[in-house]
Design a protein around this motif. Structure first.
Motif, PDB file in Angstrom:
ATOM      1  N   UNK A  83       0.356  -1.166  -0.142  1.00 29.02           N
ATOM      2  CA  UNK A  83      -0.323   0.100  -0.066  1.00 29.02           C
ATOM      3  C   UNK A  83       0.982   1.159   0.010  1.00 29.02           C
ATOM      4  N   UNK A  84       0.061   2.355  -0.522  1.00 25.32           N
ATOM      5  CA  UNK A  84       1.480   3.379  -0.212  1.00 25.32           C
ATOM      6  C   UNK A  84       1.329   4.028   0.722  1.00 25.32           C
ATOM      7  N   UNK A  85       1.738   5.152   0.807  1.00 19.43           N
ATOM      8  CA  UNK A  85       2.346   6.457   2.475  1.00 19.43           C
ATOM      9  C   UNK A  85       1.550   7.150   2.199  1.00 19.43           C
ATOM     10  N   UNK A  86       1.000   8.115   2.731  1.00 21.71           N
ATOM     11  CA  UNK A  86       1.611   9.668   3.313  1.00 21.71           C
ATOM     12  C   UNK A  86       1.965  10.056   4.188  1.00 21.71           C
ATOM     13  N   UNK A  87       3.974  10.493   4.034  1.00 26.20           N
ATOM     14  CA  UNK A  87       5.104  10.725   4.849  1.00 26.20           C
ATOM     15  C   UNK A  87       6.353   9.756   4.466  1.00 26.20           C
ATOM     16  N   UNK A  88       7.165   9.782   5.031  1.00 26.09           N
ATOM     17  CA  UNK A  88       8.423   8.746   5.263  1.00 26.09           C
ATOM     18  C   UNK A  88       8.198   7.736   4.960  1.00 26.09           C
ATOM     19  N   UNK A  89       8.979   7.153   4.346  1.00 29.14           N
ATOM     20  CA  UNK A  89       8.946   5.557   4.145  1.00 29.14           C
ATOM     21  C   UNK A  89      10.167   5.476   5.686  1.00 29.14           C
ATOM     22  N   UNK A  90       9.060   3.355   6.360  1.00 34.91           N
ATOM     23  CA  UNK A  90      10.114   3.128   7.319  1.00 34.91           C
ATOM     24  C   UNK A  90      11.626   3.369   7.549  1.00 34.91           C
ATOM     25  N   UNK A  91      12.371   3.057   6.562  1.00 32.61           N
ATOM     26  CA  UNK A  91      14.108   3.757   6.674  1.00 32.61           C
ATOM     27  C   UNK A  91      13.949   4.968   6.882  1.00 32.61           C
ATOM     28  N   UNK A  92      13.933   6.062   6.296  1.00 34.45           N
ATOM     29  CA  UNK A  92      14.549   7.257   6.909  1.00 34.45           C
ATOM     30  C   UNK A  92      13.579   8.102   8.229  1.00 34.45           C
ATOM     31  N   UNK A  93      12.252   7.304   8.485  1.00 28.24           N
ATOM     32  CA  UNK A  93      11.163   7.328  10.251  1.00 28.24           C
ATOM     33  C   UNK A  93      12.685   6.999  10.509  1.00 28.24           C
ATOM     34  N   UNK A  94      12.483   5.799  10.460  1.00 18.54           N
ATOM     35  CA  UNK A  94      13.714   5.046  11.546  1.00 18.54           C
ATOM     36  C   UNK A  94      15.141   6.201  11.736  1.00 18.54           C
ATOM     37  N   UNK A  95      15.347   6.657  11.404  1.00 25.60           N
ATOM     38  CA  UNK A  95      16.409   7.307  11.303  1.00 25.60           C
ATOM     39  C   UNK A  95      16.038   8.930  11.778  1.00 25.60           C
ATOM     40  N   UNK A  96      15.365   9.629  11.565  1.00 23.15           N
ATOM     41  CA  UNK A  96      14.808  10.837  12.192  1.00 23.15           C
ATOM     42  C   UNK A  96      14.390  10.905  13.202  1.00 23.15           C
ATOM     43  N   UNK A  97      13.766   9.245  13.913  1.00 23.52           N
ATOM     44  CA  UNK A  97      13.110   9.016  15.235  1.00 23.52           C
ATOM     45  C   UNK A  97      14.105   9.206  16.252  1.00 23.52           C
ATOM     46  N   UNK A  98      15.188   8.345  15.731  1.00 31.94           N
ATOM     47  CA  UNK A  98      16.360   8.522  16.622  1.00 31.94           C
ATOM     48  C   UNK A  98      16.853   9.440  16.826  1.00 31.94           C
ATOM     49  N   UNK A  99      17.206  10.676  18.155  1.00 33.22           N
ATOM     50  CA  UNK A  99      17.700  11.965  17.869  1.00 33.22           C
ATOM     51  C   UNK A  99      18.826  12.334  17.522  1.00 33.22           C
ATOM     52  N   UNK A 100      19.886  11.111  18.566  1.00 35.18           N
ATOM     53  CA  UNK A 100      21.383  11.450  18.165  1.00 35.18           C
ATOM     54  C   UNK A 100      21.935  11.091  16.935  1.00 35.18           C
ATOM     55  N   UNK A 101      20.837  10.126  15.962  1.00 33.27           N
ATOM     56  CA  UNK A 101      21.499  10.111  14.936  1.00 33.27           C
ATOM     57  C   UNK A 101      21.150  10.562  13.735  1.00 33.27           C
ATOM     58  N   UNK A 102      20.244  11.216  14.078  1.00 34.13           N
ATOM     59  CA  UNK A 102      20.284  12.359  13.829  1.00 34.13           C
ATOM     60  C   UNK A 102      20.957  13.991  13.584  1.00 34.13           C
ATOM     61  N   UNK A 103      20.485  13.836  14.444  1.00 32.05           N
ATOM     62  CA  UNK A 103      21.889  15.221  14.984  1.00 32.05           C
ATOM     63  C   UNK A 103      23.451  14.839  14.180  1.00 32.05           C
TER      64      UNK A 103
END
Length: 312
Positions: A83-103
């Motif tokens: 199915x299609x998503x509105x928003x970021x894919x799972x891999x990109x979301x996982x990086x953004x969710x982890x604050x130290x990794x995103x920083x």
């Protein structure tokens, strides 16, 4: 694409932010129905996958705050179902969710972010809490901000002004996660900049300025009256362009899609500090992305429908 796409909005889940997610999901669903779309709302439970398999919606919009939602897990399941998503894919979301990794990713790209340390709960047992906390203060100074490395809505976040306050702040943080992010506190104008992509590339909406009497905590975010918002923010044209540029840079460097919201602080010397990014922004009556959209002249039903159609 059909003239009236069927949208499945996902909201709820078993997290500390369940209530906010449900409120956000209801408001988005109402707006999409107003725009003429067929919308169903689903909780994150054992009935979700059978419901999506039976419904086969044209697009799924996860508005699930906290773990399983913002960490990309639910999005991954949606993709596994084809199915299609509105928003970021799972891999990109996982990086953004982890604050130290995103920083870390953004630091390498030249984005300013406060100095920080990432500390798992187990480290305190192994090394001794007192020695670790002394080292933090010696290195980062005071004041400090302590927060869970993964999470939202300011849950478990503390502002620390003296070394004596740090142990309690760590305990409160670990109640919401087993890894703490301790960062040097930055003062200045606090703004949130939302980015949307309606098919022609990412666009930064007007910054929303946040003014609170005390910390911008969970209560201040979701209970009207404690926080004053200025949309658009009270910035000069150059300042507005600077914060918009950082939000767009964050969206690009982290590979995000369709929508995001970056929390930033504009220091008195003009430097923009990245604090964190949210790939599933709140959509409640006091949330920042809807305020920014209205400041830009968008009607929310039309904007949300455009996000759905762009995702198709």
């Amino acid at each position: 694409m059909t003239t009236s796409p069927r949208v499945a909005v996902l909201a709820g889940g078993l997290t500390h932010e369940r209530d906010v997610s449900l409120r956000s999901g209801r408001r988005v669903a109402e707006a999409l129905r107003t725009s003429g779309l067929e919308v169903s709302v689903h909780d994150i439970d054992a009935d979700l996958i059978p419901a999506l398999v039976a419904l086969r919606p044209d697009v799924v919009w996860p508005i699930v705050h906290g773990p399983t939602g913002e960490d990309g897990a639910v999005s991954h399941v949606v993709e596994l179902l084809g199915l299609r998503l509105v928003g970021s894919g799972p891999h990109e979301a996982r990086v953004a969710w982890n604050k130290p990794v995103a920083k870390a990713v953004l630091e390498r790209a030249g984005v300013h972010t406060p100095a920080y340390a990432t500390l798992p709960h187990t480290l305190f047992r192994e090394l001794g809490a007192t020695s670790v906390l002394d080292a933090i203060v010696a290195r980062l100074g005071l004041p400090l901000v302590v927060k869970p490395s993964r999470g939202g809505s300011a849950l478990g976040v503390s502002w620390v002004t003296t070394a004596d306050e740090l142990p309690r702040a760590m305990v409160e943080c670990f109640a919401y996660g087993d890894i703490a992010l301790v960062e040097r506190a930055v003062t200045g104008t606090e703004v949130a900049v939302s980015v949307v992509d309606l098919g022609d590339g990412p666009l930064a909406l007007p910054a929303v300025e946040i003014v609170t009497d005390g910390p911008y905590d969970y209560d201040a975010r979701y209970n009207a009256g404690r926080t004053e918002y200025f949309a658009p923010a009270r910035l000069t044209p150059d300042e507005a362009a600077a914060v918009a540029g950082v939000a767009l840079r964050v969206h690009h460097e982290l590979g995000l899609s369709r929508l995001s919201r970056s929390d930033l602080i504009l220091r008195p010397d003009g430097v923009v500090e990245f604090i964190e990014v949210n790939v599933a922004p709140g959509m409640t009556e006091t949330s920042l992305l809807p305020q920014a959209a209205e400041a830009a002249g968008y009607e929310l039903p039309a904007l949300y429908r455009a996000l759905v159609e762009a995702s198709l």
